[in-house]
Motif scaffolding. Structure first.
Motif, PDB file in Angstrom:
ATOM      1  N   CYS A  56      37.120  38.577  38.581  1.00 32.70           N
ATOM      2  CA  CYS A  56      36.860  37.325  37.854  1.00 32.70           C
ATOM      3  C   CYS A  56      36.689  36.166  38.828  1.00 32.70           C
ATOM      4  O   CYS A  56      35.813  35.317  38.652  1.00 32.70           O
ATOM      5  CB  CYS A  56      37.986  37.028  36.875  1.00 32.70           C
ATOM      6  N   GLY A  57      37.517  36.140  39.864  1.00 34.90           N
ATOM      7  CA  GLY A  57      37.380  35.104  40.891  1.00 34.90           C
ATOM      8  C   GLY A  57      36.043  35.186  41.601  1.00 34.90           C
ATOM      9  O   GLY A  57      35.426  34.163  41.906  1.00 34.90           O
ATOM     10  N   ALA A  88      41.517  40.370  38.343  1.00 27.56           N
ATOM     11  CA  ALA A  88      41.649  38.951  38.685  1.00 27.56           C
ATOM     12  C   ALA A  88      40.727  38.592  39.848  1.00 27.56           C
ATOM     13  O   ALA A  88      40.073  37.542  39.828  1.00 27.56           O
ATOM     14  CB  ALA A  88      43.106  38.629  39.032  1.00 27.56           C
ATOM     15  N   ALA A 135      43.434  32.798  37.881  1.00 30.92           N
ATOM     16  CA  ALA A 135      43.288  34.139  38.456  1.00 30.92           C
ATOM     17  C   ALA A 135      44.241  34.326  39.632  1.00 30.92           C
ATOM     18  O   ALA A 135      44.839  35.391  39.797  1.00 30.92           O
ATOM     19  CB  ALA A 135      41.845  34.371  38.894  1.00 30.92           C
TER      20      ALA A 135
END
Length: 112
Positions: free
Chosen positions: A57-58, A54, A102
């Motif tokens: 992805c952020g 997460a 996220a």
């Protein structure tokens, strides 16, 4: 209150500068949110893999948003601040929305 130019109208460059500064503030807030997510992941005891994904992805979303903001700032300097394309608004809103997703995943992982 807007600064007045020679003819009594609003200063021509003021709007473009305020818009440029708001893009920079938004990018900084995005980075701060990502930094807090990393801090939460470091403090968590479980779910490090999912939380790490997460955060990764952020980070990618932040990099994309940074490129988008820089392109918009350059476009402002060229056009003098006339309008913003719908695609720019949609991409920026999508990046912020995906960061919220996220963050939700990270919250579930760290708290749950």
């Amino acid at each position: 209150m807007a600064a007045l130019g020679r003819n009594g109208g609003a200063e021509a460059g003021g709007q473009a500068e305020r818009t440029r500064l708001s893009w920079r503030r938004t990018t900084l807030a995005f980075a701060l949110t990502l930094g807090l997510a990393v801090r939460g992941l470091v403090m968590a005891d479980s779910g490090v893999l999912v939380g790490g994904l997460a955060v990764a992805c952020g980070g990618l979303l932040w990099a994309g948003f940074l490129v988008l903001a820089q392109r918009r700032i350059v476009a402002l300097s060229r056009t003098g601040g006339h309008g913003v394309s719908a695609s720019t608004v949609l991409v920026a809103a999508g990046a912020v929305g995906l960061l919220a997703v996220a963050a939700g995943v990270l919250a579930v992982v760290t708290l749950g």
